[in-house]
Structures are given as structure tokens and as C-alpha cells.
Scaffold this motif. Structure first.
Motif, mmCIF file in Angstrom:
data_model
loop_
_atom_site.group_PDB
_atom_site.id
_atom_site.type_symbol
_atom_site.label_atom_id
_atom_site.label_comp_id
_atom_site.label_asym_id
_atom_site.label_seq_id
_atom_site.Cartn_x
_atom_site.Cartn_y
_atom_site.Cartn_z
ATOM 1 N N VAL A 142 0.849 -1.184 0.000
ATOM 2 C CA VAL A 142 0.000 0.000 0.000
ATOM 3 C C VAL A 142 0.886 1.237 0.000
ATOM 4 C CG1 VAL A 142 -1.932 -1.107 1.194
ATOM 5 C CG2 VAL A 142 -0.164 0.022 2.521
ATOM 6 N N THR A 143 0.304 2.338 -0.410
ATOM 7 C CA THR A 143 0.998 3.618 -0.343
ATOM 8 C C THR A 143 0.290 4.467 0.696
ATOM 9 O OG1 THR A 143 1.621 3.451 -2.666
ATOM 10 C CG2 THR A 143 1.731 5.641 -1.657
ATOM 11 N N MET A 144 1.069 4.925 1.684
ATOM 12 C CA MET A 144 0.530 5.764 2.754
ATOM 13 C C MET A 144 1.388 7.022 2.860
ATOM 14 S SD MET A 144 -0.258 2.826 5.623
ATOM 15 C CE MET A 144 -0.619 4.010 6.871
ATOM 16 N N LEU A 145 0.738 8.176 2.740
ATOM 17 C CA LEU A 145 1.437 9.454 2.835
ATOM 18 C C LEU A 145 2.637 9.503 1.900
ATOM 19 C CD1 LEU A 145 1.329 9.805 6.721
ATOM 20 C CD2 LEU A 145 -0.241 10.852 5.072
ATOM 21 N N GLN A 168 4.479 7.087 0.949
ATOM 22 C CA GLN A 168 5.498 6.084 1.265
ATOM 23 C C GLN A 168 4.982 4.689 0.866
ATOM 24 O OE1 GLN A 168 8.452 7.285 2.578
ATOM 25 N NE2 GLN A 168 7.414 9.235 2.287
ATOM 26 N N LYS A 169 5.873 3.885 0.321
ATOM 27 C CA LYS A 169 5.517 2.529 -0.071
ATOM 28 C C LYS A 169 5.660 1.623 1.160
ATOM 29 C CE LYS A 169 7.676 -0.744 -2.820
ATOM 30 N NZ LYS A 169 8.549 -1.105 -3.928
ATOM 31 N N VAL A 170 4.545 0.977 1.561
ATOM 32 C CA VAL A 170 4.529 0.126 2.751
ATOM 33 C C VAL A 170 4.206 -1.305 2.320
ATOM 34 C CG1 VAL A 170 3.462 -0.289 4.999
ATOM 35 C CG2 VAL A 170 3.766 2.066 4.174
ATOM 36 N N TYR A 204 5.873 -4.988 8.954
ATOM 37 C CA TYR A 204 5.745 -4.006 7.877
ATOM 38 C C TYR A 204 7.122 -3.432 7.575
ATOM 39 C CZ TYR A 204 6.221 -0.212 11.257
ATOM 40 O OH TYR A 204 6.697 0.633 12.221
ATOM 41 N N VAL A 224 8.883 -0.004 5.302
ATOM 42 C CA VAL A 224 8.606 1.247 4.598
ATOM 43 C C VAL A 224 9.722 1.484 3.587
ATOM 44 C CG1 VAL A 224 8.252 3.731 4.853
ATOM 45 C CG2 VAL A 224 7.425 2.160 6.635
#
Length: 155
Positions: free
Chosen positions: A33-36, A38-40, A102, A104
Motif C-alpha cells: 500500500v501507499t501511505m502518505l 510512502q511505499k509500505v 511491515y 517502509v
């Protein structure tokens, strides 16, 4: 998140008073997923299983997901098997607990501090009764004897 699936042996019908083998069909899952911006990358690994057999009996949480038995061994007791005392239709629910990590932006995997619990869709199992009858008639000598082919059964 996919909690897995409930598998029963035998299924969809079993017998009252007999061992019914249940096992989980659950596996590790990965998500990106991409959050803010950032690739997580998330990895969720099943670690515990709780079985609700639908008749008021709950087993777990415990680490065994169980496993399949060859058909000629159905009816044997397993770590996750259950014996139903009553007939009827029962909704079996599996709740799987996952441990996760997880990372990042392709960094090192970091632990997720708690476990997530997810329930699989209920699996209906129909519990039947069986009746065993012993007959003394020899159908060759008395073709109309109780228990012979074509002769209605008396209750």
C-alpha cells in the motif's frame, strides 16, 4: 484480509457421536500500500486458531491449524476434531489470529505490536444420526425376511 476457510471431513454431513475432522485453510498474506507517499509492505502470518463448532463448544486459541486426513482415516480423533452430541445443522466459525510485520520503502521488516483477528465465513455442517440393525434372517432361504432387499423396514 482473508481469514482462511473451514474445511470439514466428512462434509457437508457427519454423524452424531463420531469424530469430525476440521482444519483451517489459511496462509501467509502480503500487501503493498501507499501511505502518505510512502511505499509500505505488510506481511501477515497466521499464528493461532479458534474454533467455534456451533454447538456451544469453542476450542482455542491454539497454534494448530489441523490438517486433512485420507478418506480411509475419517472418524479418527485429531487435534482439531469435534464430536457432536446432537443432530442438526451447525455453523462452524474459524477465527484466525495473524502476527504482522511491515517495511517502509523497502526497509527492514518491523513488527506490528499486536495481533489481528479475522473470522472466516461460517461453514454449515449437518449432523445426522445413524441406525445399526442386526438381522438373523438369511435372504437366500427367506427372501421376504426383515433386512432383505425390497422388504420394507419395520421400526
Amino acid at each position: 484480509m482473508n481469514a482462511g476457510a473451514v474445511v470439514a471431513q466428512p462434509s457437508p454431513n457427519t454423524l452424531r457421536g463420531a469424530e469430525t475432522n476440521f482444519y483451517a485453510d489459511a496462509s501467509e498474506q502480503q500487501f503493498d500500500v501507499t501511505m502518505l507517499g510512502q511505499k509500505v509492505h505488510v506481511v501477515a502470518t497466521p499464528v493461532q486458531y479458534t474454533w467455534n463448532y456451533g454447538d456451544g463448544t469453542v476450542f482455542g486459541p491454539q497454534p494448530s491449524m489441523g490438517g486433512p486426513l485420507p478418506q480411509d482415516r475419517w472418524g479418527e480423533e485429531t487435534r482439531t476434531s469435534h464430536v457432536y452430541a446432537d443432530t442438526g445443522d451447525f455453523q462452524v466459525v474459524l477465527t484466525t489470529s495473524f502476527r504482522g510485520t511491515y517495511s517502509v520503502n523497502n526497509g527492514p521488516p518491523l513488527p506490528i505490536p499486536s495481533q489481528g483477528q479475522f473470522s472466516a465465513p461460517p461453514q454449515t455442517i449437518s449432523v445426522w444420526r445413524s441406525i445399526t440393525r442386526n438381522y438373523a434372517d438369511d435372504c437366500n432361504q427367506n427372501p421376504q425376511g426383515q433386512g432383505c432387499p425390497g422388504v420394507p423396514s419395520r421400526r
